[in-house]
Design a protein around this motif. Structure first.
Motif, short mmCIF file in Angstrom:
data_model
loop_
_atom_site.label_atom_id
_atom_site.label_comp_id
_atom_site.label_asym_id
_atom_site.label_seq_id
_atom_site.Cartn_x
_atom_site.Cartn_y
_atom_site.Cartn_z
N LEU A 31 8.98 5.68 -7.26
CA LEU A 31 8.48 6.92 -7.84
C LEU A 31 7.00 7.12 -7.60
CD1 LEU A 31 10.43 6.90 -11.26
CD2 LEU A 31 11.09 7.95 -9.07
N GLU A 32 6.35 6.14 -6.98
CA GLU A 32 4.93 6.23 -6.63
C GLU A 32 4.65 5.20 -5.54
OE1 GLU A 32 2.31 5.15 -9.81
OE2 GLU A 32 3.70 3.66 -10.60
N VAL A 58 9.38 8.15 6.46
CA VAL A 58 10.07 7.14 5.66
C VAL A 58 9.07 6.20 4.98
CG1 VAL A 58 11.77 5.27 5.70
CG2 VAL A 58 12.05 7.24 7.20
N VAL A 59 8.14 5.65 5.75
CA VAL A 59 7.10 4.78 5.19
C VAL A 59 5.73 5.26 5.67
CG1 VAL A 59 8.54 2.74 4.88
CG2 VAL A 59 7.43 3.13 7.07
N PHE A 60 4.78 5.29 4.73
CA PHE A 60 3.45 5.79 5.08
C PHE A 60 2.41 4.98 4.32
CE2 PHE A 60 -0.16 8.72 4.44
CZ PHE A 60 -0.44 9.02 5.77
N ILE A 61 1.44 4.42 5.06
CA ILE A 61 0.40 3.60 4.44
C ILE A 61 -0.69 4.50 3.86
CG2 ILE A 61 -1.40 1.88 4.83
CD1 ILE A 61 1.36 0.72 4.85
N GLN A 62 -1.06 4.25 2.61
CA GLN A 62 -2.11 5.00 1.92
C GLN A 62 -3.30 4.09 1.61
OE1 GLN A 62 -0.52 6.90 -1.57
NE2 GLN A 62 0.66 8.38 -0.40
N PRO A 63 -4.40 4.20 2.38
CA PRO A 63 -5.58 3.38 2.09
C PRO A 63 -6.38 3.95 0.92
CG PRO A 63 -5.97 4.75 4.01
CD PRO A 63 -4.56 5.02 3.59
N ARG A 64 -6.92 3.08 0.09
CA ARG A 64 -7.74 3.51 -1.03
C ARG A 64 -8.98 2.61 -1.14
NH1 ARG A 64 -3.21 4.79 -5.74
NH2 ARG A 64 -1.96 6.24 -4.50
N LEU A 65 -10.07 3.23 -1.51
CA LEU A 65 -11.35 2.53 -1.68
C LEU A 65 -11.73 2.56 -3.14
CD1 LEU A 65 -13.96 1.27 -0.39
CD2 LEU A 65 -14.85 3.60 -0.25
N GLY A 97 2.94 -5.44 -7.06
CA GLY A 97 1.64 -5.54 -7.71
C GLY A 97 1.26 -4.27 -8.46
N GLU A 98 0.49 -4.44 -9.51
CA GLU A 98 -0.07 -3.34 -10.30
C GLU A 98 0.99 -2.55 -11.08
OE1 GLU A 98 -2.67 -0.88 -8.01
OE2 GLU A 98 -3.65 -2.59 -7.05
N GLY A 99 2.18 -3.11 -11.21
CA GLY A 99 3.20 -2.49 -12.03
C GLY A 99 3.60 -1.10 -11.59
N ARG A 100 3.87 -0.93 -10.31
CA ARG A 100 4.26 0.38 -9.78
C ARG A 100 5.70 0.72 -10.18
NH1 ARG A 100 0.11 3.61 -7.71
NH2 ARG A 100 -1.65 2.21 -7.98
N ILE A 101 5.96 2.00 -10.47
CA ILE A 101 7.21 2.41 -11.11
C ILE A 101 8.29 2.74 -10.10
CG2 ILE A 101 8.27 4.09 -12.68
CD1 ILE A 101 5.55 4.42 -14.01
N VAL A 102 9.51 2.26 -10.38
CA VAL A 102 10.70 2.58 -9.59
C VAL A 102 11.84 2.92 -10.56
CG1 VAL A 102 10.05 1.10 -7.65
CG2 VAL A 102 11.46 0.16 -9.50
N ILE A 159 -10.97 -2.53 -0.81
CA ILE A 159 -10.09 -1.61 -0.09
C ILE A 159 -8.66 -2.08 -0.28
CG2 ILE A 159 -9.45 -0.67 2.17
CD1 ILE A 159 -12.34 -1.30 3.08
N ALA A 160 -7.77 -1.18 -0.63
CA ALA A 160 -6.36 -1.53 -0.81
C ALA A 160 -5.49 -0.55 -0.06
CB ALA A 160 -6.00 -1.53 -2.30
N ASN A 161 -4.53 -1.07 0.69
CA ASN A 161 -3.56 -0.24 1.39
C ASN A 161 -2.23 -0.29 0.65
OD1 ASN A 161 -5.22 0.60 3.44
ND2 ASN A 161 -4.69 -1.06 4.82
N TYR A 162 -1.76 0.87 0.19
CA TYR A 162 -0.48 0.98 -0.49
C TYR A 162 0.54 1.57 0.49
CZ TYR A 162 -3.23 0.44 -4.78
OH TYR A 162 -4.06 -0.03 -5.74
N VAL A 163 1.83 1.41 0.15
CA VAL A 163 2.88 1.99 0.99
C VAL A 163 3.66 3.02 0.18
CG1 VAL A 163 4.56 0.16 0.47
CG2 VAL A 163 4.83 1.56 2.52
#
Length: 301
Positions: free
Chosen positions: A12-13, A150-157, A209-214, A175-179
């Protein structure tokens, strides 16, 4: 009675499925970096399930503890990305990682037909008869396919915060890259079907990691044939090994996660990584129940 069902995990995120990298400034210096895997590994899924089904069992061995705390589930197999009746199967060839799109109802046959020439190229010792241009073209087409839908990397600073003083920590830049996964994650569960459905169907859970919601749901059928037989299969998850005699792909070192109760890292093991094609190996089977060594059998003959 032990039956098989499919656990469907719908992100969901964006997720953080930790690979290498540390946020600890003492370890990595002032500029820390963390990256995500494209698909979750079995320890991440098993940890989510054990936390949802927690029985309060404490064991000396962490594998035994997870097994007891995730009952009525007896075994995990997978995972596999699925979108609109198509599967996206990991593939590692020539040091490159990609995903192969194949119809879910003809998964093994479709994958085998698509990469058979490449497999034969790596297996065949008679290189004089190989059409190198054809192999190069096929590999280029596989790695060139656009998977961003389908899959996309999201970089965050970001900057680390001192929550007590409500100020930024000096020098703590990360820097963290999320998917972002716009697909379902299918996992085959073996156990008591009715109890599994009652415990998990429709539940909201935290993954990675970080308790992402599904969101979780249970299907009464197997959406794909998931195997643990180490012979002519394409790996959906890493295969821990004592040694790997014959495979196409990559051999690496993986961690088994973090032991929160004892506040220490679990062991690291040598493993043939997901997306590799294994012909012969000496596996470490004690991790199989958690989903390691899951594969699609290719029937290469």
């Amino acid at each position: 009675m032990s039956e098989k069902v499919t656990l469907v995990i719908k992100p969901l995120e964006p997720l953080m499925l930790r690979s290498s990298g540390e946020f600890d400034i003492e370890t990595k210096g002032p500029a820390s970096y963390a990256k995500t895997l494209l698909i979750p590994r079995p320890s991440t899924i098993a940890g989510m399930l054990a936390s949802l089904l927690y029985k309060g069992v404490v064991k000396e061995n962490w594998i035994d503890e997870v097994k007891e705390n995730m009952k009525p589930i007896n075994e995990i197999c997978g995972p596999l990305l699925v979108k609109e009746n198509y599967a996206y199967v990991p593939l590692r060839i020539g040091g490159v990682f990609t995903l192969i799109k194949a119809p879910l109802d003809k998964l093994s046959e479709s994958i085998r037909d698509e990469i058979y020439d490449i497999i034969k190229f790596y297996k065949d010792e008679d290189k004089e008869k190989i059409d190198y241009n054809k192999i190069d073209t096929e590999m280029s087409e596989l790695t060139r396919e656009d998977l961003s839908s389908v899959v996309f990397i999201q970089p965050r600073l970001g900057i680390g915060l001192d929550k007590d003083k409500k100020v930024t920590k000096e020098g703590m830049l990360y820097i963290a890259n999320y998917v972002s996964i716009d697909a379902e994650i299918h996992v085959i569960l073996t156990g008591d079907k009715n109890e599994i459905k009652m415990a998990l169907d429709g539940k909201i859970a935290f993954l990675g990691g970080e308790g992402r919601i599904v969101k979780l749901s249970i299907l009464d059928k197997e959406t794909f044939n998931c195997s643990k037989i180490t012979n002519n299969g394409i790996l959906l998850s890493p295969l821990p090994v004592n040694e790997a005699n014959k495979f196409i792909g990559e051999l690496g070192i993986i961690g088994m996660g973090f032991d929160i109760r004892n506040k220490k890292r679990k062991e690291i093991v040598k493993a043939v990584l997901e997306g590799s094609i294994v012909m012969s190996a000496n596996p470490i089977t004690k991790y199989n129940v958690l989903g390691y060594g899951s594969q699609i059998t290719l029937n290469l003959g």
